[in-house]
Design an enzyme around this catalytic site. Sequence first.
Site, PDB file in Angstrom:
ATOM      1  N   LYS A   5       5.443  -6.641 -34.382  1.00  0.00           N
ATOM      2  CA  LYS A   5       6.518  -7.570 -34.116  1.00  0.00           C
ATOM      3  C   LYS A   5       7.837  -7.004 -33.535  1.00  0.00           C
ATOM      4  O   LYS A   5       8.422  -7.668 -32.774  1.00  0.00           O
ATOM      5  CB  LYS A   5       6.951  -8.084 -35.700  1.00  0.00           C
ATOM      6  N   GLN A  63       7.594  -9.339 -44.860  1.00  0.00           N
ATOM      7  CA  GLN A  63       6.194  -9.232 -44.702  1.00  0.00           C
ATOM      8  C   GLN A  63       5.418  -9.302 -45.895  1.00  0.00           C
ATOM      9  O   GLN A  63       5.658  -8.921 -46.954  1.00  0.00           O
ATOM     10  CB  GLN A  63       6.101  -7.651 -44.105  1.00  0.00           C
ATOM     11  N   ASP A  87       9.137 -17.460 -40.330  1.00  0.00           N
ATOM     12  CA  ASP A  87       7.575 -17.509 -40.815  1.00  0.00           C
ATOM     13  C   ASP A  87       7.233 -18.807 -41.095  1.00  0.00           C
ATOM     14  O   ASP A  87       6.131 -19.535 -41.205  1.00  0.00           O
ATOM     15  CB  ASP A  87       7.223 -16.806 -42.049  1.00  0.00           C
TER      16      ASP A  87
END
Length: 282
Positions: free
Chosen positions: A50, A94, A117
Amino acid sequence: MTAKLIDGKKLAEKVRQRLKIVVKSLKKKPKLVVVLVGDNPASQIYVKNKQKYALEVGIESDVIRLDKTVEEKKLLKIIKKLNKDKKVNGILVQLPLLSHINEFDVINAISPQKDVDGFSVYNKGLLSIGKDALVPCTPLGIMEMFKEYKINLKGKLAVVVGRSNIVGKPMAQLLLNNDATVIQCHSKTKNLSDITSKADILISAVGKKNLITEKYVKDGAIVIDVAMIRDEKNKKWLGDVNFEKVSKKASFITPVPGGVGPMTIAMLLQNTITAYKEQNKK
Ligand code: NAP
């Protein structure tokens, strides 16, 4: 029929090139902060990728690494600080988190405007009523594939296998919002192949190798394989779909690896830019 390959790796590169140009046109560099708790090896690789691709397109990227013993209270405090920080446009925690931390509380502590997200209840709610939202990256990447390969969804029967909050459910919602007729299947679905074999568009997001064989697929169907299953013995990644057999029957198919996976990160970068633009709207 021999299926045409939907090349996610190539499309992700194309998206990143497009995003690079967008970033250059912005007043400031958008900034993404990834919070990583513990030392899960898979999570470490995801986070590294990422960051690598964020930097490639010109997005500033920080990683906050926290020990696996970190208390939820401390994590929530860090998120609050990031929410207030005007220089930060996107925040991502995460997953999975360790069992002593409440994932729901942590995700929903992120400001919805910075929730790149798209996992918060707020963004999920917007998606479910068909309003603009930060949409979960994996299903968003699949929508980008449909656009690129000019796959029309209107009136098509789309079957989604899997109903997780991060892939299956938002995928079904996006298909519905784009005028497909949607059926959602899961582990309690009876006679799965009777349903999937009627699908014009079949999306499998389960995590069981060889679940989708040719019997599960209609002639000429579009088959998207979301799964990423690690075969440690042969050191390779596998999907749900028996690629060799199904590709003889489908009209389009995604490979694993090199299909949905690369698109997920590309969409995270796109969401970070979307968040930046929304936050800087006059
Ligand atoms: P998940 O939370 O474990 O959900 C799996 C879903 O599959 C559940 O809804 C489950 O049903 C359903 N299921 C299990 N066995 C089934 C069966 N025999 N028949 C039909 N449905 C069945 O997984 P996830 O997070 O959605 O991820 C799914 C897969 O995609 C995994 O392999 C994951 O690694 C991969 N993934 C890939 C990306 C990417 O970027 N490529 C991103 C995210 C995930 P119940 O709800 O009834 O339990």
